[in-house]
Every structure is written in C-alpha cells, then in structure tokens.
Motif scaffolding. Structure first.
Motif, PDB file in Angstrom:
ATOM      1  N   LEU A 111      41.429  55.466 -74.009  1.00  0.00           N
ATOM      2  CA  LEU A 111      41.043  56.710 -74.671  1.00  0.00           C
ATOM      3  C   LEU A 111      41.842  56.975 -75.950  1.00  0.00           C
ATOM      4  O   LEU A 111      41.346  57.644 -76.856  1.00  0.00           O
ATOM      5  CB  LEU A 111      41.203  57.908 -73.723  1.00  0.00           C
ATOM      6  CG  LEU A 111      40.005  58.178 -72.798  1.00  0.00           C
ATOM      7  CD1 LEU A 111      39.978  57.192 -71.646  1.00  0.00           C
ATOM      8  CD2 LEU A 111      40.037  59.606 -72.270  1.00  0.00           C
ATOM      9  N   ASP A 112      43.091  56.499 -76.021  1.00  0.00           N
ATOM     10  CA  ASP A 112      43.926  56.656 -77.226  1.00  0.00           C
ATOM     11  C   ASP A 112      44.086  58.120 -77.625  1.00  0.00           C
ATOM     12  O   ASP A 112      44.216  58.442 -78.809  1.00  0.00           O
ATOM     13  CB  ASP A 112      43.338  55.878 -78.414  1.00  0.00           C
ATOM     14  CG  ASP A 112      43.418  54.371 -78.241  1.00  0.00           C
ATOM     15  OD1 ASP A 112      44.005  53.917 -77.238  1.00  0.00           O
ATOM     16  OD2 ASP A 112      42.886  53.646 -79.106  1.00  0.00           O
ATOM     17  N   ALA A 113      44.088  59.022 -76.648  1.00  0.00           N
ATOM     18  CA  ALA A 113      44.056  60.456 -76.938  1.00  0.00           C
ATOM     19  C   ALA A 113      45.308  61.189 -76.477  1.00  0.00           C
ATOM     20  O   ALA A 113      45.305  62.416 -76.371  1.00  0.00           O
ATOM     21  CB  ALA A 113      42.816  61.090 -76.302  1.00  0.00           C
ATOM     22  N   ASN A 114      46.387  60.452 -76.209  1.00  0.00           N
ATOM     23  CA  ASN A 114      47.650  61.124 -75.929  1.00  0.00           C
ATOM     24  C   ASN A 114      48.186  61.800 -77.186  1.00  0.00           C
ATOM     25  O   ASN A 114      47.770  61.488 -78.310  1.00  0.00           O
ATOM     26  CB  ASN A 114      48.681  60.112 -75.419  1.00  0.00           C
ATOM     27  CG  ASN A 114      48.655  59.967 -73.907  1.00  0.00           C
ATOM     28  OD1 ASN A 114      48.784  60.955 -73.187  1.00  0.00           O
ATOM     29  ND2 ASN A 114      48.492  58.740 -73.429  1.00  0.00           N
ATOM     30  N   THR A 115      49.107  62.705 -76.988  1.00  0.00           N
ATOM     31  CA  THR A 115      49.884  63.312 -78.073  1.00  0.00           C
ATOM     32  C   THR A 115      51.346  62.929 -77.847  1.00  0.00           C
ATOM     33  O   THR A 115      51.707  62.385 -76.786  1.00  0.00           O
ATOM     34  CB  THR A 115      49.753  64.836 -78.056  1.00  0.00           C
ATOM     35  OG1 THR A 115      50.414  65.341 -76.888  1.00  0.00           O
ATOM     36  CG2 THR A 115      48.294  65.277 -78.053  1.00  0.00           C
ATOM     37  N   PRO A 116      52.215  63.208 -78.820  1.00  0.00           N
ATOM     38  CA  PRO A 116      53.639  62.942 -78.569  1.00  0.00           C
ATOM     39  C   PRO A 116      54.174  63.653 -77.326  1.00  0.00           C
ATOM     40  O   PRO A 116      55.100  63.158 -76.679  1.00  0.00           O
ATOM     41  CB  PRO A 116      54.314  63.452 -79.843  1.00  0.00           C
ATOM     42  CG  PRO A 116      53.278  63.273 -80.904  1.00  0.00           C
ATOM     43  CD  PRO A 116      51.976  63.606 -80.224  1.00  0.00           C
ATOM     44  N   SER A 130      43.802  61.684 -80.757  1.00  0.00           N
ATOM     45  CA  SER A 130      44.307  63.055 -80.843  1.00  0.00           C
ATOM     46  C   SER A 130      44.675  63.405 -82.284  1.00  0.00           C
ATOM     47  O   SER A 130      44.459  64.541 -82.723  1.00  0.00           O
ATOM     48  CB  SER A 130      45.513  63.249 -79.916  1.00  0.00           C
ATOM     49  OG  SER A 130      46.624  62.491 -80.336  1.00  0.00           O
ATOM     50  N   ALA A 131      45.197  62.433 -83.034  1.00  0.00           N
ATOM     51  CA  ALA A 131      45.605  62.707 -84.417  1.00  0.00           C
ATOM     52  C   ALA A 131      44.420  63.055 -85.299  1.00  0.00           C
ATOM     53  O   ALA A 131      44.473  64.000 -86.089  1.00  0.00           O
ATOM     54  CB  ALA A 131      46.358  61.503 -84.983  1.00  0.00           C
ATOM     55  N   ILE A 132      43.322  62.313 -85.172  1.00  0.00           N
ATOM     56  CA  ILE A 132      42.170  62.583 -86.039  1.00  0.00           C
ATOM     57  C   ILE A 132      41.418  63.840 -85.610  1.00  0.00           C
ATOM     58  O   ILE A 132      40.609  64.377 -86.379  1.00  0.00           O
ATOM     59  CB  ILE A 132      41.198  61.384 -86.104  1.00  0.00           C
ATOM     60  CG1 ILE A 132      40.548  61.111 -84.752  1.00  0.00           C
ATOM     61  CG2 ILE A 132      41.908  60.142 -86.638  1.00  0.00           C
ATOM     62  CD1 ILE A 132      39.441  60.075 -84.789  1.00  0.00           C
ATOM     63  N   ALA A 167      43.118  64.795 -70.185  1.00  0.00           N
ATOM     64  CA  ALA A 167      43.214  66.246 -70.406  1.00  0.00           C
ATOM     65  C   ALA A 167      42.612  66.620 -71.760  1.00  0.00           C
ATOM     66  O   ALA A 167      41.873  67.612 -71.867  1.00  0.00           O
ATOM     67  CB  ALA A 167      44.674  66.687 -70.330  1.00  0.00           C
ATOM     68  N   LEU A 168      42.914  65.841 -72.813  1.00  0.00           N
ATOM     69  CA  LEU A 168      42.347  66.145 -74.125  1.00  0.00           C
ATOM     70  C   LEU A 168      40.849  65.877 -74.130  1.00  0.00           C
ATOM     71  O   LEU A 168      40.078  66.635 -74.741  1.00  0.00           O
ATOM     72  CB  LEU A 168      43.031  65.324 -75.213  1.00  0.00           C
ATOM     73  CG  LEU A 168      42.689  65.768 -76.632  1.00  0.00           C
ATOM     74  CD1 LEU A 168      43.310  67.120 -76.939  1.00  0.00           C
ATOM     75  CD2 LEU A 168      43.138  64.739 -77.653  1.00  0.00           C
ATOM     76  N   GLN A 169      40.435  64.832 -73.436  1.00  0.00           N
ATOM     77  CA  GLN A 169      39.003  64.536 -73.362  1.00  0.00           C
ATOM     78  C   GLN A 169      38.244  65.694 -72.737  1.00  0.00           C
ATOM     79  O   GLN A 169      37.179  66.097 -73.227  1.00  0.00           O
ATOM     80  CB  GLN A 169      38.785  63.247 -72.554  1.00  0.00           C
ATOM     81  CG  GLN A 169      37.330  62.810 -72.448  1.00  0.00           C
ATOM     82  CD  GLN A 169      36.632  63.396 -71.222  1.00  0.00           C
ATOM     83  OE1 GLN A 169      37.254  63.624 -70.184  1.00  0.00           O
ATOM     84  NE2 GLN A 169      35.343  63.647 -71.357  1.00  0.00           N
TER      85      GLN A 169
END
Length: 259
Positions: A111-116, A130-132, A167-169
């Motif tokens: 998913l590549d959707a983690n944050t720091p 998450s960045a984009i 969670a972001l998804q």
C-alpha cells in the motif's frame, strides 16, 4: 515520442533492502532512455534518520534535486526510472502542477501509505502514497503543491500493508481500480515491479506480488487507449547479476511499450 522527459532517479535510500537497487535503477534508466531524452537526478550518499524517516537528509536532498530538474525541464509528460518507490513523490507533485485534475494509478504489491508516525521501519519507500495525499513528512510539505484527490487515486495489485497503511486506506477510502470503469483525465501510472508475480518477475527485493505479467500488459494497454497517460514511473528493479539485468530489462521495455 510519447514522453517529453525520461527522468533517471536512482534513489536507493528509501528502501530497507537496497543493495541491488542501484544496478536495477541504471538498467531501468537505460531502457527508459530509448523512449525520451534523459536527465539524471543528482544522488547523494547515506544519511542519518530524522523526522521518522531513515536517511532523511539524502531522501530530502534528492527530492529537491528532482524538483529542480523537473521544473527546469517544463515537461508535461514524464517517464521515470527508479529507484525506490519514493521517487514518485517529486514526479507526481510536478505532474499535478501541470495537470490539476491528475489521476494516479498505483500498481504495487504494497500500500505504501504509512506516515512517519505509523511506519514500523522508517523506510520512505513505504510512505509515498501518504505523501502525495497530503501526509508528507513535515519538512517536505512546504515544497509540495496541492495533494492528489483521494477519489482520483486507485490501487492495482495490492497484497500487503501495515496497520498504518490500512488505516489511511480506510480513512481516505482509497479504492482498487475498476478496469471496467471509464478512466478520464490525465493519468500517471506508478509501476512497482514487485506487484508482478515472481514467476514472471523475480528480480525484486520484496517478491510479494500476484499480478501476472500478461494481465499487467493488457491493463496498461487499456489505460493507454482510454486515458491520456502523462506519466509512468517504474521502480524497485533489484537484479543480483547481469543475466537478471538482461531478463528484467526486457520486461521493463514491454511495460514502456504497452503505455
């Protein structure tokens, strides 16, 4: 040529398994150079972790270098040779400035959707989505334009995510691409080669994909016919020796030709 610029962006610092990425990035760039005039993003060395991201200073410096190259090029159609998946943060930001209604199709096993704050590893190649979408590390945010509309972002091939990814998804209601639905507007395609089934493409550091190569090529051809493809980024090629470079490069050429 279908692209104005081929961007060679051999970043490895975003990955947790990076030993073979420079070899793969050079091979990917050699293929992409056949499709558009090429410019290379200056790459720096190793760096310490900061702001929840491993090798932060290197990742951020290269992001800014890529932004400078892209701004100077004024390119409206960009073919990018990664490098790890995080190279697409600068590329998508540039294309969004050029095409305000940009749609992003993210082909990846992860998913590549983690944050720091949510990443278990701190590796930035697990954070570009998450960045984009507006959740970039805080020092990067002032240098980014408007985020991608989550309704214009679609996944293909995802298999694995951490708790923060999912969670972001759920929060942003990020959806899988419906191949039968109309695809309107300018489109950028992110293609992480680890989305492919290892039976077809084993030359990656994270061989978690289940997407068969023939199915991927059909999908890419469909997108290219239905939409205005303004960007393609190919990432995470990690060959261990010369024969894998040659075999993987033939697949990358077929991906570029399909688009």
């Amino acid at each position: 040529m279908p692209f104005d610029l081929s961007l060679s962006y051999p970043q490895w610092q975003g990955s947790g398994r990076h030993s073979n990425l420079p070899r793969g990035a050079d091979a990917t760039a050699a293929v992409c150079a056949r499709f558009a005039p090429q410019v290379r993003v200056p790459i720096v060395g190793d760096a310490e972790a900061a702001y929840g991201v491993n090798r932060w200073d290197a990742v951020f410096a290269q992001f800014r270098n890529a932004q400078t190259v892209l701004a100077n090029s004024d390119a409206r159609r960009v073919l990018t040779a990664g490098g790890d998946c995080a190279v697409d943060v600068a590329v998508i930001d540039h294309l969004k400035r050029m095409h305000p209604d940009l749609r992003v199709i993210w082909i990846d096993a992860h998913l590549d959707a983690n944050t720091p704050d949510t990443s278990p590893s701190g590796n930035f190649h697990g954070m570009p989505v998450s960045a984009i979408l507006g959740r970039a590390p805080s020092p990067m945010r002032p240098f980014l334009g408007q985020p991608i509309d989550p309704a214009r972002f679609h996944y293909v091939g995802i298999q694995i995510g951490d708790d923060g990814d999912w969670a972001l998804q759920r929060e942003l209601d990020l959806k899988l691409l419906d191949p039968q639905a109309p695809i309107d507007g300018p489109v950028h395609i992110h293609f992480d080669l680890d989305a492919l089934d290892p039976r077809d493409f084993p030359y990656v550091a994270y061989p978690d994909g289940k997407l068969r190569l023939d199915d991927a090529l059909v999908l890419l051809g469909h997108i290219a016919r239905e939409a205005d493809v303004v960007g393609l980024t190919v990432t995470e090629f990690a060959p261990t020796e010369d024969e894998e470079v040659r075999a993987g490069s033939r697949v990358i050429e077929r991906i570029c030709e399909a688009v």
